[in-house]
Scaffold this motif. Structure first.
Motif, PDB file in Angstrom:
ATOM      1  N   HIS A 392     -12.745 -32.559  -5.391  1.00  0.00           N
ATOM      2  CA  HIS A 392     -12.693 -33.367  -4.533  1.00  0.00           C
ATOM      3  C   HIS A 392     -13.629 -32.664  -3.454  1.00  0.00           C
ATOM      4  O   HIS A 392     -13.640 -31.516  -2.859  1.00  0.00           O
ATOM      5  CB  HIS A 392     -11.403 -33.421  -3.833  1.00  0.00           C
ATOM      6  N   PRO A 393     -14.400 -33.565  -2.606  1.00  0.00           N
ATOM      7  CA  PRO A 393     -15.514 -33.012  -1.652  1.00  0.00           C
ATOM      8  C   PRO A 393     -14.683 -32.263  -0.628  1.00  0.00           C
ATOM      9  O   PRO A 393     -15.404 -31.278  -0.020  1.00  0.00           O
ATOM     10  CB  PRO A 393     -16.235 -34.530  -1.056  1.00  0.00           C
ATOM     11  N   VAL A 394     -13.578 -32.650  -0.083  1.00  0.00           N
ATOM     12  CA  VAL A 394     -12.992 -31.678   0.975  1.00  0.00           C
ATOM     13  C   VAL A 394     -12.582 -30.508   0.451  1.00  0.00           C
ATOM     14  O   VAL A 394     -12.866 -29.431   1.076  1.00  0.00           O
ATOM     15  CB  VAL A 394     -11.484 -32.419   1.434  1.00  0.00           C
ATOM     16  N   PHE A 395     -12.067 -30.430  -0.914  1.00  0.00           N
ATOM     17  CA  PHE A 395     -11.583 -29.197  -1.309  1.00  0.00           C
ATOM     18  C   PHE A 395     -12.999 -28.246  -1.556  1.00  0.00           C
ATOM     19  O   PHE A 395     -13.121 -27.072  -1.567  1.00  0.00           O
ATOM     20  CB  PHE A 395     -10.963 -29.396  -2.774  1.00  0.00           C
ATOM     21  N   GLN A 396     -13.924 -28.852  -2.094  1.00  0.00           N
ATOM     22  CA  GLN A 396     -15.308 -28.351  -2.577  1.00  0.00           C
ATOM     23  C   GLN A 396     -16.018 -27.765  -1.269  1.00  0.00           C
ATOM     24  O   GLN A 396     -16.407 -26.619  -1.339  1.00  0.00           O
ATOM     25  CB  GLN A 396     -16.309 -29.315  -3.343  1.00  0.00           C
ATOM     26  N   SER A 397     -15.884 -28.577  -0.104  1.00  0.00           N
ATOM     27  CA  SER A 397     -16.626 -28.007   1.149  1.00  0.00           C
ATOM     28  C   SER A 397     -16.168 -26.738   1.650  1.00  0.00           C
ATOM     29  O   SER A 397     -16.659 -25.805   2.127  1.00  0.00           O
ATOM     30  CB  SER A 397     -16.608 -29.264   2.152  1.00  0.00           C
TER      31      SER A 397
END
Length: 498
Positions: A392-397
């Motif tokens: 997920h983009p939030v986790f990856q960020s």
């Protein structure tokens, strides 16, 4: 006592003992709500368009009066109405007649009280009679009291120019053994609250019909109809009618899928579900001459499941089918004739799919790959798992901002979060109570981070800026907070000069 003798046959009087038989009429299985509904059936059959219930739950001698403005009865008609078994169930009846055995007035009343008084007026002549079970027990005779001085009777002031008043006193079954005045009143009020909902449901078609102007009130408070099909709601899905013609009439079947709870107000949703919830309220609703007799059951034709709880089927039958459907004295149970059962099996198999699709379509959106879900649905060897989406983009960020030595710990935390999903507790809450489970409120800063990371991910995926807002609006977390989310999306796109 021998009555007569012909050849080798003797005939004797085998009349039942009055005290024993009349007590037996108290145990047909009526509750307060079904007993009241049976009395109101008589009012409707008498052509009444107004029924008033006056309930006294606070005095030392509680009482119930049910008054209508129907055609009333002559003295001879009153005596016949007070006779036990006054109507042969095999006789033909008008479509407006809701009675069947000629037992309802007496058995319904005796189920709640030991004193039943009826005052009635027709053509300017008033008649009054009373069954007192204590007097019958004392005399062991069918002793019906004829009241000459009726003007002093409780409920007389409720009598219209024409009409009938039914009065219950000595409420031993309703009150039971409760001897504390406060608790007695509390218990009776709770019972009448349940009865009120039952009457709104049972007679909803009469209450909502504009031409009849039919009214029911309890202590001067008018009852509103409760339509279990939500048939007037704009989001209710209705299938075409299906008709089955039998030898003594035809059966009409209409299938409804009530709206998902997110398309209704909380009050509307709770009203439809009732005290037992929507899981128990799904299924068949059988109407006899527009009077509801079965409210929510598949009668063995399907299972009650969470995915079918929006499915409701209205079945209309005439009173000419009472024997075929095995309608009981209380008019609260029935059995499906075989031709109807076979047709319903096919209808239900086709119909319940629409209710399931309503829920499954919402479930699919939660795990659709292009939406960057927080949770992924994974199926392995026939078993279904839900685990956090580590991409997920939030986790990856956030992971990209961590030093190398902390990344593994962060990923472990995400895996443990998925492994610790409380499946049993969720299942227990979801069964019959799914609509009460809601996501926790998201803070504006957390929501903004989701907007930023998802927007960047979409731009990298070559989604054009003019489509960003439309795509994000379908994301469940943002959709449920869209007013704030829309502003955050606009601000971020503006910051990026897009």
């Amino acid at each position: 006592m021998m009555l007569s003798k012909q050849s080798d046959t003797r005939y004797i009087d085998a009349a039942p003992y009055a005290s024993a038989l009349i007590e037996g009429h108290r145990d047909f299985g009526y509750s307060l709500k079904t007993a009241l509904a049976d009395i109101i059936d008589n009012s409707i059959s008498a052509g009444a368009d107004r029924v008033r219930l006056v309930v006294d739950t606070i005095s030392n001698s509680p009482s119930v009066a049910i008054a209508d403005n129907g055609r009333g009865m002559s003295e001879s008609e009153l005596f016949e109405a007070m006779r036990l078994g006054s109507k042969n169930p095999t006789f033909d009846r008008l479509p407006s007649e809701l009675g069947r055995f000629g037992l309802g007035l007496k058995s319904a009343s005796f189920s709640q009280c030991r004193s039943l008084t009826v005052i009635t007026r027709q053509d300017g002549i008033t008649s009054c009679a009373r069954w007192d079970l204590d007097l019958v027990a004392e005399t062991n005779a069918w002793t019906l009291e004829l009241i000459e001085d009726y003007e002093g009777e409780l409920g007389y002031d409720l009598l219209d120019e024409i009409g009938t008043v039914v009065i219950w006193k000595k409420l031993d079954r309703l009150v039971g053994e409760i001897d504390t005045p406060g608790k007695k009143t509390e218990y009776m009020n709770a019972e009448f609250s349940l009865a009120e909902r039952h009457l709104r449901l049972t007679f909803h078609r009469f209450l909502e019909a504009p031409k009849s102007q039919f009214q029911i009130s309890i202590n001067n408070r008018q009852l509103t109809p409760l339509d279990p099909m939500a048939s007037f709601h704009p989001s209710t899905q209705k299938d075409p009618d299906d008709n089955i013609r039998l030898s003594n009439g035809h059966v009409r079947i209409r299938s409804y899928t009530i709206p998902h709870y997110k398309k209704m107000s909380q009050h509307e949703w709770d009203e439809l579900g009732g005290p037992e919830g929507h899981l128990k309220s799904q299924g068949l609703y059988i109407y006899r001459e527009n009077r509801l007799i079965i409210a929510g059951s598949w009668l063995g034709l399907a299972k009650q499941t969470e995915l079918t709880k929006l499915s409701r089927i209205a079945i209309d039958i005439p009173n000419t089918m009472d024997a075929q459907w095995k309608i009981d004295v209380k008019k609260s149970s029935a059995q499906l004739p075989q031709p109807v059962r076979e047709r319903l099996k096919r209808i239900i198999e086709r119909f319940v799919g629409s209710s399931k699709r309503t829920y499954r379509s919402r479930g699919k959106r939660l795990v659709e790959g292009t939406m960057h879900p927080i949770w992924n649905r994974v199926q392995v060897e026939g078993r279904i798992h839900f685990k956090p989406n580590s991409e997920h983009p939030v986790f990856q960020s956030y992971s990209n901002c961590l030093p190398h030595e902390l990344k593994e710990g962060f990923e472990r935390c995400i895996r443990l979060l998925g492994a610790g999903l409380p499946i049993d507790a969720l299942h227990a809450e979801l069964v019959g109570n799914a609509e009460s489970i809601v996501a926790m409120q998201t803070s504006e800063s957390d929501l903004n981070q989701v907007v930023v990371d998802l927007t960047d991910a979409l731009l990298v995926s070559n989604v054009t800026p003019d489509r960003i807002k439309d795509v994000l609006q379908n994301y469940p977390l943002l959709q449920s907070n869209w007013e704030l989310s829309e502003r955050l999306v606009a601000n971020y796109l503006k910051e990026k000069g897009l």
